[in-house]
Design an enzyme around this catalytic site. Structure first.
Site, PDB file in Angstrom:
ATOM      1  N   HIS A 265       0.395   5.895  -8.707  1.00  0.00           N
ATOM      2  CA  HIS A 265       1.486   6.394  -9.605  1.00  0.00           C
ATOM      3  C   HIS A 265       1.873   7.783  -8.736  1.00  0.00           C
ATOM      4  O   HIS A 265       2.496   7.572  -7.731  1.00  0.00           O
ATOM      5  CB  HIS A 265       1.040   6.529 -10.961  1.00  0.00           C
ATOM      6  N   HIS A 306       7.015  -0.615  -4.955  1.00  0.00           N
ATOM      7  CA  HIS A 306       7.279  -0.266  -6.358  1.00  0.00           C
ATOM      8  C   HIS A 306       7.102  -1.379  -7.255  1.00  0.00           C
ATOM      9  O   HIS A 306       7.444  -2.505  -6.807  1.00  0.00           O
ATOM     10  CB  HIS A 306       8.600   0.535  -6.365  1.00  0.00           C
ATOM     11  N   ASP A 363       8.626   8.778  -3.670  1.00  0.00           N
ATOM     12  CA  ASP A 363       7.839   9.740  -3.337  1.00  0.00           C
ATOM     13  C   ASP A 363       7.697   9.821  -1.985  1.00  0.00           C
ATOM     14  O   ASP A 363       7.066  10.901  -1.321  1.00  0.00           O
ATOM     15  CB  ASP A 363       6.587   9.310  -3.984  1.00  0.00           C
TER      16      ASP A 363
HETATM   17  N1  ACO Z   1       1.378  -1.382   1.866  1.00  0.00           N
HETATM   18  C1  ACO Z   1       1.031  -2.773   2.604  1.00  0.00           C
HETATM   19  N2  ACO Z   1       1.020  -3.718   1.495  1.00  0.00           N
HETATM   20  C2  ACO Z   1       1.464  -3.480   0.066  1.00  0.00           C
HETATM   21  C3  ACO Z   1       2.058  -2.154  -0.271  1.00  0.00           C
HETATM   22  C4  ACO Z   1       1.760  -1.187   0.335  1.00  0.00           C
HETATM   23  N3  ACO Z   1       2.346  -0.037   0.244  1.00  0.00           N
HETATM   24  N4  ACO Z   1       2.294  -2.415  -1.442  1.00  0.00           N
HETATM   25  C5  ACO Z   1       2.137  -3.793  -1.831  1.00  0.00           C
HETATM   26  N5  ACO Z   1       1.727  -4.317  -0.616  1.00  0.00           N
HETATM   27  C6  ACO Z   1       1.550  -5.818  -0.711  1.00  0.00           C
HETATM   28  C7  ACO Z   1       0.312  -6.302  -1.585  1.00  0.00           C
HETATM   29  O1  ACO Z   1      -0.756  -6.358  -0.619  1.00  0.00           O
HETATM   30  C8  ACO Z   1       0.534  -7.539  -2.092  1.00  0.00           C
HETATM   31  O2  ACO Z   1       0.370  -8.438  -0.822  1.00  0.00           O
HETATM   32  P1  ACO Z   1       0.176 -10.210  -1.275  1.00  0.00           P
HETATM   33  O3  ACO Z   1       1.280 -10.698  -1.873  1.00  0.00           O
HETATM   34  O4  ACO Z   1      -0.112 -10.743   0.081  1.00  0.00           O
HETATM   35  O5  ACO Z   1      -1.033  -9.991  -1.990  1.00  0.00           O
HETATM   36  C9  ACO Z   1       2.054  -7.301  -2.023  1.00  0.00           C
HETATM   37  O6  ACO Z   1       2.564  -6.643  -1.118  1.00  0.00           O
HETATM   38  C10 ACO Z   1       2.529  -7.005  -3.707  1.00  0.00           C
HETATM   39  O7  ACO Z   1       1.878  -6.187  -4.184  1.00  0.00           O
HETATM   40  P2  ACO Z   1       1.267  -5.865  -5.656  1.00  0.00           P
HETATM   41  O8  ACO Z   1       0.123  -4.570  -5.459  1.00  0.00           O
HETATM   42  O9  ACO Z   1       1.243  -6.799  -6.161  1.00  0.00           O
HETATM   43  O10 ACO Z   1       2.559  -5.015  -6.049  1.00  0.00           O
HETATM   44  P3  ACO Z   1       2.599  -4.156  -7.486  1.00  0.00           P
HETATM   45  O11 ACO Z   1       3.917  -4.210  -7.819  1.00  0.00           O
HETATM   46  O12 ACO Z   1       1.511  -4.649  -8.399  1.00  0.00           O
HETATM   47  O13 ACO Z   1       2.399  -2.655  -6.648  1.00  0.00           O
HETATM   48  C11 ACO Z   1       2.712  -0.521  -6.225  1.00  0.00           C
HETATM   49  C12 ACO Z   1       3.130  -1.811  -6.821  1.00  0.00           C
HETATM   50  C13 ACO Z   1       1.447  -0.216  -6.997  1.00  0.00           C
HETATM   51  C14 ACO Z   1       3.582   0.856  -6.256  1.00  0.00           C
HETATM   52  C15 ACO Z   1       2.040  -0.790  -4.723  1.00  0.00           C
HETATM   53  O14 ACO Z   1       3.349  -1.254  -3.914  1.00  0.00           O
HETATM   54  C16 ACO Z   1       1.585   0.227  -3.843  1.00  0.00           C
HETATM   55  O15 ACO Z   1       0.046   0.473  -4.091  1.00  0.00           O
HETATM   56  N6  ACO Z   1       2.016   1.294  -3.187  1.00  0.00           N
HETATM   57  C17 ACO Z   1       1.429   2.275  -2.426  1.00  0.00           C
HETATM   58  C18 ACO Z   1       1.368   3.581  -3.546  1.00  0.00           C
HETATM   59  C19 ACO Z   1       2.548   3.930  -3.915  1.00  0.00           C
HETATM   60  O16 ACO Z   1       3.511   4.509  -3.092  1.00  0.00           O
HETATM   61  N7  ACO Z   1       2.878   4.260  -5.165  1.00  0.00           N
HETATM   62  C20 ACO Z   1       4.255   4.947  -5.757  1.00  0.00           C
HETATM   63  C21 ACO Z   1       4.697   4.306  -6.620  1.00  0.00           C
HETATM   64  S1  ACO Z   1       6.378   5.007  -7.089  1.00  0.00           S
HETATM   65  C22 ACO Z   1       5.915   5.932  -8.200  1.00  0.00           C
HETATM   66  O17 ACO Z   1       4.959   6.036  -9.010  1.00  0.00           O
HETATM   67  C23 ACO Z   1       7.075   7.034  -8.728  1.00  0.00           C
END
Ligand code: ACO
Length: 428
Positions: A265, A306, A363
């Site tokens: 987050h 996201h 971010d």
């Molecule tokens: N790097 C590499 N792969 C990723 C990333 C990433 N940053 N984010 C998601 N993926 C991949 C996952 O491995 C998954 O792959 P799969 O389909 O082969 O299993 C797919 O993309 C979907 O990912 P989920 O985790 O299911 O997506 P979700 O919508 O639940 O998660 C989240 C969103 C938590 C933001 C995620 O993208 C993440 O962890 N990003 C990095 C952390 C980040 O930048 N967070 C800030 C969010 S913005 C904020 O809070 C203001």
């Protein structure tokens, strides 16, 4: 017009007719509140498809990249309003007149100082305490200053709590930074704008005159605006859940700070900078991109992806512009910023990131701007928390103003043991 209903049937047998409600925009919702009386609960860990409340504050359409506060588009607000105007809009439901704006600004200015006893709280922390730990604790401690005479059922008193929080958060945030670097606390200056005052409390020292750079103040104000609210995210839902029991608002905001801290987050901007440091040089980017793509490796590219925006994040679009403006204006040579820009280029072109719709999020850019301004990464989430305080408190106020509001209490699918015989260790 007849009410539209969703019929739930199990193995061909109708279990319940559930009303469908429409909001003013967005998907319709199936009202499942009576489902328990039919012998079922819904199962939705992570709230992927659950609307937990009715709200008129912020509207998001993640597929179309829309974010509006009280009906005003975020890019309009970011370009044409300042942060305090956005705070007024979130709290009051519409844009202020000039007179209302001036009055609001004066009210916020009136509350920027904190009680001297609160200042003493900082001295109990170890010098290397994380600023988020200090802010979480000190904001929670504000509840001890404003509790016994606070009536949360009175809208005027709720609004006063909101004003105090918006005004005091920058003071507390800057104090957490000053404490961590061993410099004296700098008190607020009410002749400065909200963003200028924050920069003054962060960077000025008694020994020298500090002049705020207008480009940096503008970028700071934009960072505040773009983080002001984001509907029912984890920290806002935490504040609502804490507040649903009738808890003290300052304690509820401390709960929001705690929830925001995690790297999935608000902690993402700090995690993003840590990652850039770990990558170290541009020639190592490919290795880290490969790690992020590897299903067997838990590593993720921080600052990408996201939960809601699967095409683009409208905040990231505005933040990207500001980011490039700040880097140009300050003309900083920093290898980490070169890595960030190269990572942005690769991720926007790479098949894995494009197909999974993993765009640089707000971010990613705010982290780069803050780094360029000279703010240490441990303060990034603190700045997010102070910006988001207005969103949290607006949601708290909205929830308490709604008649028939209930304490938040989710159900569960129990998977543990049942009906075990307890064998005492000793016979008493
Ligand atoms: N790097 C590499 N792969 C990723 C990333 C990433 N940053 N984010 C998601 N993926 C991949 C996952 O491995 C998954 O792959 P799969 O389909 O082969 O299993 C797919 O993309 C979907 O990912 P989920 O985790 O299911 O997506 P979700 O919508 O639940 O998660 C989240 C969103 C938590 C933001 C995620 O993208 C993440 O962890 N990003 C990095 C952390 C980040 O930048 N967070 C800030 C969010 S913005 C904020 O809070 C203001």
């Amino acid at each position: 017009m007849a009410e539209t209903k969703a019929t739930l049937s199990i193995d061909g047998k109708v279990i319940a007719d559930l009303p469908i409600h429409s909001g003013s925009a967005g998907l319709d919702v199936i009202d499942i509140r009576t489902l328990g009386s039919h012998g079922y609960f819904t199962y939705d860990p992570g709230f992927l498809a659950t609307a937990s409340c009715e709200s008129a504050i912020t509207y998001i359409d993640g597929d179309k990249g829309i974010l509006q506060h009280r009906g005003y588009a975020i890019d309009d607000l970011a370009k044409k309003a300042d942060y305090l105007e956005v705070c007024y809009i979130l709290l009051n439901g519409q844009a202020p007149t000039l007179e209302q704006y001036d009055e609001f600004k004066a009210t916020i200015n009136n509350h920027t100082m904190v009680h001297e006893k609160l200042v003493h709280f900082f001295h109990g922390f170890l010098p290397d305490a994380h600023p988020m730990a200090m802010v979480c604790a000190v904001v929670g401690a504000l509840s001890s200053f404003y509790h016994s005479d606070l009536d949360i059922d009175d809208p005027k008193q709720r609004m006063r709590s909101a004003h105090r929080l918006i005004a005091k958060m920058p003071t507390i945030a800057a104090m957490s930074y000053k404490y961590s670097i061993g410099q004296p606390f700098v008190y607020p200056r009410n002749d400065l704008s909200y963003a200028e005052n924050f920069l003054h409390m962060m960077f000025s020292v008694p020994a020298e005159k500090y002049i705020v750079n207008p480009t940096i103040a503008k970028a700071m104000d934009r960072i505040f605006t773009l983080h002001a609210d984001h509907e029912q995210n984890a920290s806002t839902s935490t504040v609502r859940l804490a507040g649903s029991s009738g808890a003290n608002p300052y304690a509820c905001i401390a709960a929001g700070v705690a929830s925001l801290w995690g790297p999935a987050h608000g902690g993402a901007n700090e995690a993003c900078l840590t990652m850039l440091e770990e990558i170290g040089t541009v020639d190592r980017i490919a290795e880290f991109v490969a790690k992020a793509k590897d299903k067997n490796d838990p590593f993720r590219l921080m600052g990408f992806g996201h939960r809601v925006y699967k095409n683009f994040d409208p905040r990231a679009t505005v933040m990207r512009e500001t980011c490039h403006d700040v880097l140009k204006e300050l003309n900083i040579q920093d290898p980490l910023l070169d890595i960030a820009m190269e990572l942005e280029r690769i991720a926007l072109e790479d098949e894995y990131f494009v197909s999974k719709k993993l765009y640089p999020n707000v971010d990613f850019y705010s982290g780069i701007i803050l780094k360029a301004i000279g703010i240490p990464s441990s303060m990034f989430t603190v700045i997010f928390a102070m910006s988001r305080t207005v969103g949290w408190i607006s949601h708290w106020d909205e929830m308490l103003s709604q008649p028939g509001q209930k304490i938040g209490r989710p159900r569960q699918k129990y998977t543990g043991e049942i009906d075990r015989e307890f064998v005492p260790l000793k016979v008493k």
